[in-house]
Design a protein around this motif. Structure first.
Motif, PDB file in Angstrom:
ATOM      1  N   GLY A   1       0.821  -1.219   0.000  1.00 32.83           N
ATOM      2  CA  GLY A   1       0.000   0.000   0.000  1.00 32.83           C
ATOM      3  C   GLY A   1       0.845   1.253   0.000  1.00 32.83           C
ATOM      4  N   HIS A   2       1.936   1.230   0.768  1.00 32.59           N
ATOM      5  CA  HIS A   2       2.841   2.383   0.817  1.00 32.59           C
ATOM      6  C   HIS A   2       3.442   2.667  -0.546  1.00 32.59           C
ATOM      7  CE1 HIS A   2       6.836   4.248   1.448  1.00 32.59           C
ATOM      8  NE2 HIS A   2       6.156   5.011   2.283  1.00 32.59           N
ATOM      9  N   LYS A   3       3.861   1.614  -1.232  1.00 32.00           N
ATOM     10  CA  LYS A   3       4.465   1.807  -2.565  1.00 32.00           C
ATOM     11  C   LYS A   3       3.447   2.381  -3.544  1.00 32.00           C
ATOM     12  CE  LYS A   3       7.024  -0.453  -6.258  1.00 32.00           C
ATOM     13  NZ  LYS A   3       6.315   0.332  -7.279  1.00 32.00           N
ATOM     14  N   LEU A   4       2.228   1.836  -3.520  1.00 34.88           N
ATOM     15  CA  LEU A   4       1.184   2.330  -4.424  1.00 34.88           C
ATOM     16  C   LEU A   4       0.859   3.799  -4.137  1.00 34.88           C
ATOM     17  CD1 LEU A   4      -1.240  -0.734  -4.458  1.00 34.88           C
ATOM     18  CD2 LEU A   4       0.174   0.064  -6.355  1.00 34.88           C
ATOM     19  N   LEU A   5       0.728   4.126  -2.863  1.00 34.30           N
ATOM     20  CA  LEU A   5       0.417   5.508  -2.500  1.00 34.30           C
ATOM     21  C   LEU A   5       1.570   6.446  -2.833  1.00 34.30           C
ATOM     22  CD1 LEU A   5      -1.415   5.049   0.919  1.00 34.30           C
ATOM     23  CD2 LEU A   5      -2.404   5.956  -1.181  1.00 34.30           C
ATOM     24  N   LYS A   6       2.809   5.972  -2.657  1.00 28.79           N
ATOM     25  CA  LYS A   6       3.976   6.794  -2.990  1.00 28.79           C
ATOM     26  C   LYS A   6       4.010   7.067  -4.491  1.00 28.79           C
ATOM     27  CE  LYS A   6       7.858   8.621  -1.354  1.00 28.79           C
ATOM     28  NZ  LYS A   6       8.304   9.297  -2.572  1.00 28.79           N
ATOM     29  N   ASP A   7       3.715   6.036  -5.286  1.00 28.05           N
ATOM     30  CA  ASP A   7       3.666   6.219  -6.747  1.00 28.05           C
ATOM     31  C   ASP A   7       2.563   7.205  -7.128  1.00 28.05           C
ATOM     32  OD1 ASP A   7       5.734   4.432  -7.009  1.00 28.05           O
ATOM     33  OD2 ASP A   7       4.461   2.736  -7.568  1.00 28.05           O
ATOM     34  N   LYS A   8       1.410   7.069  -6.463  1.00 31.38           N
ATOM     35  CA  LYS A   8       0.300   7.999  -6.723  1.00 31.38           C
ATOM     36  C   LYS A   8       0.687   9.425  -6.350  1.00 31.38           C
ATOM     37  CE  LYS A   8      -4.460   9.076  -5.410  1.00 31.38           C
ATOM     38  NZ  LYS A   8      -5.638   8.714  -4.591  1.00 31.38           N
TER      39      LYS A   8
ATOM     40  N   GLU B   1      -6.483  23.492  -7.153  1.00 26.10           N
ATOM     41  CA  GLU B   1      -7.052  23.402  -5.799  1.00 26.10           C
ATOM     42  C   GLU B   1      -7.373  21.959  -5.424  1.00 26.10           C
ATOM     43  OE1 GLU B   1     -11.252  24.550  -3.628  1.00 26.10           O
ATOM     44  OE2 GLU B   1     -10.565  25.833  -5.265  1.00 26.10           O
ATOM     45  N   LEU B   2      -8.022  21.222  -6.337  1.00 25.77           N
ATOM     46  CA  LEU B   2      -8.412  19.842  -6.049  1.00 25.77           C
ATOM     47  C   LEU B   2      -7.196  18.923  -5.959  1.00 25.77           C
ATOM     48  CD1 LEU B   2     -11.526  19.630  -8.409  1.00 25.77           C
ATOM     49  CD2 LEU B   2     -11.544  19.711  -5.913  1.00 25.77           C
ATOM     50  N   LEU B   3      -6.206  19.150  -6.833  1.00 25.83           N
ATOM     51  CA  LEU B   3      -4.985  18.340  -6.780  1.00 25.83           C
ATOM     52  C   LEU B   3      -4.226  18.593  -5.477  1.00 25.83           C
ATOM     53  CD1 LEU B   3      -3.611  18.592 -10.440  1.00 25.83           C
ATOM     54  CD2 LEU B   3      -4.576  16.577  -9.334  1.00 25.83           C
ATOM     55  N   ALA B   4      -4.197  19.844  -5.031  1.00 28.53           N
ATOM     56  CA  ALA B   4      -3.498  20.175  -3.779  1.00 28.53           C
ATOM     57  C   ALA B   4      -4.136  19.446  -2.595  1.00 28.53           C
ATOM     58  CB  ALA B   4      -3.517  21.682  -3.554  1.00 28.53           C
ATOM     59  N   VAL B   5      -5.465  19.400  -2.571  1.00 34.72           N
ATOM     60  CA  VAL B   5      -6.172  18.694  -1.494  1.00 34.72           C
ATOM     61  C   VAL B   5      -5.825  17.206  -1.524  1.00 34.72           C
ATOM     62  CG1 VAL B   5      -8.455  17.972  -0.683  1.00 34.72           C
ATOM     63  CG2 VAL B   5      -8.066  20.352  -1.349  1.00 34.72           C
ATOM     64  N   GLU B   6      -5.839  16.615  -2.723  1.00 32.59           N
ATOM     65  CA  GLU B   6      -5.549  15.178  -2.847  1.00 32.59           C
ATOM     66  C   GLU B   6      -4.090  14.882  -2.518  1.00 32.59           C
ATOM     67  OE1 GLU B   6      -6.621  11.235  -3.398  1.00 32.59           O
ATOM     68  OE2 GLU B   6      -7.895  13.021  -3.307  1.00 32.59           O
ATOM     69  N   ILE B   7      -3.187  15.766  -2.899  1.00 36.16           N
ATOM     70  CA  ILE B   7      -1.765  15.580  -2.579  1.00 36.16           C
ATOM     71  C   ILE B   7      -1.566  15.563  -1.073  1.00 36.16           C
ATOM     72  CG2 ILE B   7       0.477  16.776  -2.596  1.00 36.16           C
ATOM     73  CD1 ILE B   7      -0.166  17.560  -5.521  1.00 36.16           C
ATOM     74  N   GLU B   8      -2.179  16.504  -0.382  1.00 31.16           N
ATOM     75  CA  GLU B   8      -2.032  16.576   1.075  1.00 31.16           C
ATOM     76  C   GLU B   8      -2.624  15.338   1.742  1.00 31.16           C
ATOM     77  OE1 GLU B   8      -0.784  17.654   4.645  1.00 31.16           O
ATOM     78  OE2 GLU B   8      -0.226  18.583   2.733  1.00 31.16           O
ATOM     79  N   LYS B   9      -3.782  14.885   1.256  1.00 28.96           N
ATOM     80  CA  LYS B   9      -4.424  13.693   1.820  1.00 28.96           C
ATOM     81  C   LYS B   9      -3.553  12.448   1.586  1.00 28.96           C
ATOM     82  CE  LYS B   9      -8.264  12.279  -0.111  1.00 28.96           C
ATOM     83  NZ  LYS B   9      -9.697  12.241  -0.498  1.00 28.96           N
ATOM     84  N   THR B  10      -3.027  12.327   0.380  1.00 25.61           N
ATOM     85  CA  THR B  10      -2.187  11.169   0.046  1.00 25.61           C
ATOM     86  C   THR B  10      -0.884  11.212   0.820  1.00 25.61           C
ATOM     87  OG1 THR B  10      -3.144  11.159  -2.189  1.00 25.61           O
ATOM     88  CG2 THR B  10      -1.142   9.875  -1.861  1.00 25.61           C
ATOM     89  N   ARG B  11      -0.300  12.416   0.980  1.00 24.88           N
ATOM     90  CA  ARG B  11       0.947  12.545   1.737  1.00 24.88           C
ATOM     91  C   ARG B  11       0.746  12.108   3.198  1.00 24.88           C
ATOM     92  NH1 ARG B  11       2.459  17.574   0.488  1.00 24.88           N
ATOM     93  NH2 ARG B  11       4.101  16.984  -0.964  1.00 24.88           N
ATOM     94  N   ARG B  12      -0.388  12.483   3.780  1.00 24.32           N
ATOM     95  CA  ARG B  12      -0.665  12.074   5.165  1.00 24.32           C
ATOM     96  C   ARG B  12      -0.756  10.557   5.276  1.00 24.32           C
ATOM     97  NH1 ARG B  12      -4.307  16.593   5.413  1.00 24.32           N
ATOM     98  NH2 ARG B  12      -6.056  15.191   5.055  1.00 24.32           N
ATOM     99  N   ARG B  13      -1.390   9.940   4.295  1.00 27.01           N
ATOM    100  CA  ARG B  13      -1.518   8.471   4.319  1.00 27.01           C
ATOM    101  C   ARG B  13      -0.157   7.797   4.138  1.00 27.01           C
ATOM    102  NH1 ARG B  13      -6.059   7.019   0.066  1.00 27.01           N
ATOM    103  NH2 ARG B  13      -5.733   4.925   0.907  1.00 27.01           N
ATOM    104  N   VAL B  14       0.661   8.336   3.237  1.00 30.70           N
ATOM    105  CA  VAL B  14       2.003   7.797   3.025  1.00 30.70           C
ATOM    106  C   VAL B  14       2.820   7.911   4.316  1.00 30.70           C
ATOM    107  CG1 VAL B  14       4.213   8.203   1.849  1.00 30.70           C
ATOM    108  CG2 VAL B  14       2.098   8.168   0.530  1.00 30.70           C
ATOM    109  N   ASN B  15       2.765   9.081   4.945  1.00 29.94           N
ATOM    110  CA  ASN B  15       3.522   9.296   6.184  1.00 29.94           C
ATOM    111  C   ASN B  15       3.033   8.402   7.321  1.00 29.94           C
ATOM    112  OD1 ASN B  15       5.108  11.205   4.953  1.00 29.94           O
ATOM    113  ND2 ASN B  15       3.945  12.948   5.719  1.00 29.94           N
ATOM    114  N   ALA B  16       1.700   8.208   7.386  1.00 23.81           N
ATOM    115  CA  ALA B  16       1.148   7.344   8.436  1.00 23.81           C
ATOM    116  C   ALA B  16       1.653   5.910   8.284  1.00 23.81           C
ATOM    117  CB  ALA B  16      -0.382   7.368   8.384  1.00 23.81           C
ATOM    118  N   LEU B  17       1.740   5.445   7.048  1.00 23.33           N
ATOM    119  CA  LEU B  17       2.264   4.096   6.807  1.00 23.33           C
ATOM    120  C   LEU B  17       3.769   4.031   7.066  1.00 23.33           C
ATOM    121  CD1 LEU B  17       0.322   3.143   3.544  1.00 23.33           C
ATOM    122  CD2 LEU B  17       0.115   2.007   5.752  1.00 23.33           C
TER     123      LEU B  17
END
Length: 204
Positions: free
Chosen positions: A25-32, A150-166
């Motif tokens: 999951g971490h690898k997939l999210l990092k790629d995303k 704006e929408l990409l920035a929101v998704e980037i921040e959300k994905t970054r939090r998930r990557v960091n949590a993992l």
């Protein structure tokens, strides 16, 4: 931080499976995340180019309008305002950037911008209308780009939090817990061997 689990082989198997899934999951999210950042940078550049283009066109349009205004009588100005009619058709669709749904605007301008006639009007007026007609679709593209950013920035921040949590919480916790259980099982195994040897020694 170690997870609160019973140190047995069943838990060890479960945790190893969770760790494998977390790493995938971490690898997939990092790629995303990398793909999202690439899209974000590209749209930001497009946005900056659009802004510069719009500013250039608006300056030229107002310059032409000012020149034409000096050459028109008040009566002609009023006539041009009344007769010149165009209709803007805006269709809102959607498209996707790395799984993020963003708006896509398609614009069509209908009507004749030169309906006022060309006999008693200066060429600068035609130039002004032509330039303003070009600016409007560009501004709609700019609005689309800014909403996409704006929408990409929101998704980037959300994905970054998930990557960091993992990366910094779940995976280290799982690894620490797996190591703890392995040590406990090794201790139990050594204790069992020691116990067997004692029994054998007492029987000999």
């Amino acid at each position: 931080m170690r997870l609160n689990v019973n140190p047995n082989r069943m838990e060890l198997m479960k945790l190893r499976n969770r760790l494998a899934m977390a790493r995938r999951g971490h690898k997939l999210l990092k790629d995303k995340l990398d793909a999202l950042i690439q899209d974000f940078v590209r749209v930001v550049r497009e946005n900056a180019n659009l802004r510069r283009e719009i500013e250039r066109e608006i300056v030229k349009a107002f310059e032409a309008q000012n020149i034409a205004s000096l050459m028109l009588s008040e009566e002609d100005k009023e006539l041009v305002t009344l007769v010149s009619q165009q209709r803007l058709l805006l269709e809102v669709r959607t498209r996707y950037f790395t799984g993020v749904r963003v708006p896509h605007f398609e614009v069509q301008v209908e009507g004749d911008p030169y309906a006022y006639g060309v006999v008693h009007t200066p060429a600068e007026l035609d130039t002004a209308f032509r330039l303003f007609s070009r600016v409007l679709p560009l501004m709609i593209r700019l609005a689309e780009a800014e909403k996409t950013i704006e929408l990409l920035a929101v998704e980037i921040e959300k994905t970054r939090r998930r990557v960091n949590a993992l990366e910094y919480v779940l995976i280290p916790n799982l690894e620490e817990t797996i190591k703890y259980i392995q040590l406990k099982l090794e201790e139990l195994a050594r204790s069992a061997i020691t116990g067997i040897m004692r029994i054998k020694g007492s029987m000999s």
